[in-house]
Design a protein around this motif. Structure first.
Motif, PDB file in Angstrom:
ATOM      1  N   GLY A   1       0.857  -1.183   0.000  1.00  8.28           N
ATOM      2  CA  GLY A   1       0.000   0.000   0.000  1.00  8.28           C
ATOM      3  C   GLY A   1       0.886   1.223   0.000  1.00  8.28           C
ATOM      4  N   TRP A   2       0.288   2.393   0.143  1.00 10.38           N
ATOM      5  CA  TRP A   2       1.099   3.596   0.337  1.00 10.38           C
ATOM      6  C   TRP A   2       0.292   4.613   1.123  1.00 10.38           C
ATOM      7  CZ3 TRP A   2       6.136   4.229   0.133  1.00 10.38           C
ATOM      8  CH2 TRP A   2       6.627   5.514   0.358  1.00 10.38           C
ATOM      9  N   GLU A   3       0.201   4.364   2.415  1.00  9.44           N
ATOM     10  CA  GLU A   3      -0.419   5.323   3.329  1.00  9.44           C
ATOM     11  C   GLU A   3       0.232   5.059   4.672  1.00  9.44           C
ATOM     12  OE1 GLU A   3      -2.253   7.417   6.136  1.00  9.44           O
ATOM     13  OE2 GLU A   3      -2.446   5.238   6.203  1.00  9.44           O
ATOM     14  N   TRP A   4       0.864   6.042   5.202  1.00  8.40           N
ATOM     15  CA  TRP A   4       1.785   5.823   6.300  1.00  8.40           C
ATOM     16  C   TRP A   4       1.088   5.438   7.599  1.00  8.40           C
ATOM     17  CZ3 TRP A   4       6.448   4.408   6.155  1.00  8.40           C
ATOM     18  CH2 TRP A   4       7.316   4.576   7.250  1.00  8.40           C
ATOM     19  N   THR A   5       0.135   6.220   8.050  1.00  8.01           N
ATOM     20  CA  THR A   5      -0.429   6.012   9.376  1.00  8.01           C
ATOM     21  C   THR A   5      -1.310   4.772   9.429  1.00  8.01           C
ATOM     22  OG1 THR A   5      -0.354   8.393   9.812  1.00  8.01           O
ATOM     23  CG2 THR A   5      -1.815   7.063  11.197  1.00  8.01           C
ATOM     24  N   ARG A   6      -2.274   4.682   8.522  1.00  4.31           N
ATOM     25  CA  ARG A   6      -3.214   3.559   8.571  1.00  4.31           C
ATOM     26  C   ARG A   6      -2.515   2.230   8.310  1.00  4.31           C
ATOM     27  NH1 ARG A   6      -8.890   3.093   7.831  1.00  4.31           N
ATOM     28  NH2 ARG A   6      -8.909   5.273   8.475  1.00  4.31           N
ATOM     29  N   GLN A   7      -1.572   2.210   7.396  1.00  2.38           N
ATOM     30  CA  GLN A   7      -0.917   0.948   7.075  1.00  2.38           C
ATOM     31  C   GLN A   7      -0.064   0.442   8.240  1.00  2.38           C
ATOM     32  OE1 GLN A   7       0.631   0.845   3.144  1.00  2.38           O
ATOM     33  NE2 GLN A   7       1.762  -1.059   3.443  1.00  2.38           N
TER      34      GLN A   7
END
Length: 206
Positions: free
Chosen positions: A52-58
């Protein structure tokens, strides 16, 4: 533009179990179609990979999966080909961090030691039969003095595909762990078939 990639690799757990844990995680968080995006690949060679590419949620999701399944894993990312790093986690807790070029500013893992601990990687994945000398060459940070870059910008170990300063240097580190990602003319070739694509559902129209 250089390489952008972010993967979470979970050790010793199957993709179906990771899917179940991710589904549970998503059920506890309000869906956001902008960030709630994960591609989950089939288990191969003892690893289940999520991209993925989403820092906080991932990162929240990876720790939930690790805690729910009692497993260790690692987040490896490359940012614009200039820098790569990792976050190592075990049973729901992040335990070690590495950034190849920390002098650019520690916005990734504020307050953490970014030098990476080879012994932590070895301890997290005992089934890989690694030792400290296997891991340490990959955790050589880019020197502050440009005059030292020529000596640094070489393959970390004999037989590696890339030099430390290459866009794809992190792939050699992943290969050491047993996560092999090929590079083709079209980009990256993931090591296993796609199992499930998670996408947040937008709210129904009224």
């Amino acid at each position: 533009m250089g390489l952008f990639v972010q993967i979470n690799a979970f050790r010793g757990v199957g993709h179906a179990d990771v899917e179940t844990a991710l589904t549970e995680f998503r059920s506890r968080h309000a869906a956001d179609e902008r960030v709630d995006v994960f591609d989950l690949y089939e288990q191969r060679d003892g690893w289940t990979v999520m991209r993925g590419w989403e820092w906080t949620r991932q990162r929240q999701a990876q720790l939930h999966v690790s805690a729910a399944l009692g497993c260790a894993g690692i987040l490896v990312f490359v940012y614009d080909g200039d820098d790569w790093g990792y976050e190592l986690f075990d049973r729901g807790t992040a335990v070690d961090w590495f950034i190849q070029w920390p002098q650019e500013g520690n916005t990734w893992f504020p307050g953490k030691d970014l030098s990476g601990r080879p012994e932590a990687v070895v301890a997290a994945f005992p089934g890989l039969a690694l030792d400290r000398s296997d891991v340490a060459p990959y955790l050589a940070q880019r020197p502050d003095d440009p005059a030292g870059e020529d000596a640094w910008d070489v393959p970390a170990r004999a037989g590696d595909r890339f030099c430390r300063g290459d866009d794809y240097a992190a792939l050699d580190f992943l290969a050491l762990l047993g996560v092999t990602i090929a590079v083709t003319g079209q980009g990256l070739d993931w090591p296993a078939p796609l199992w499930r694509r998670f996408r947040a559902e937008p709210p129904p129209s009224t």
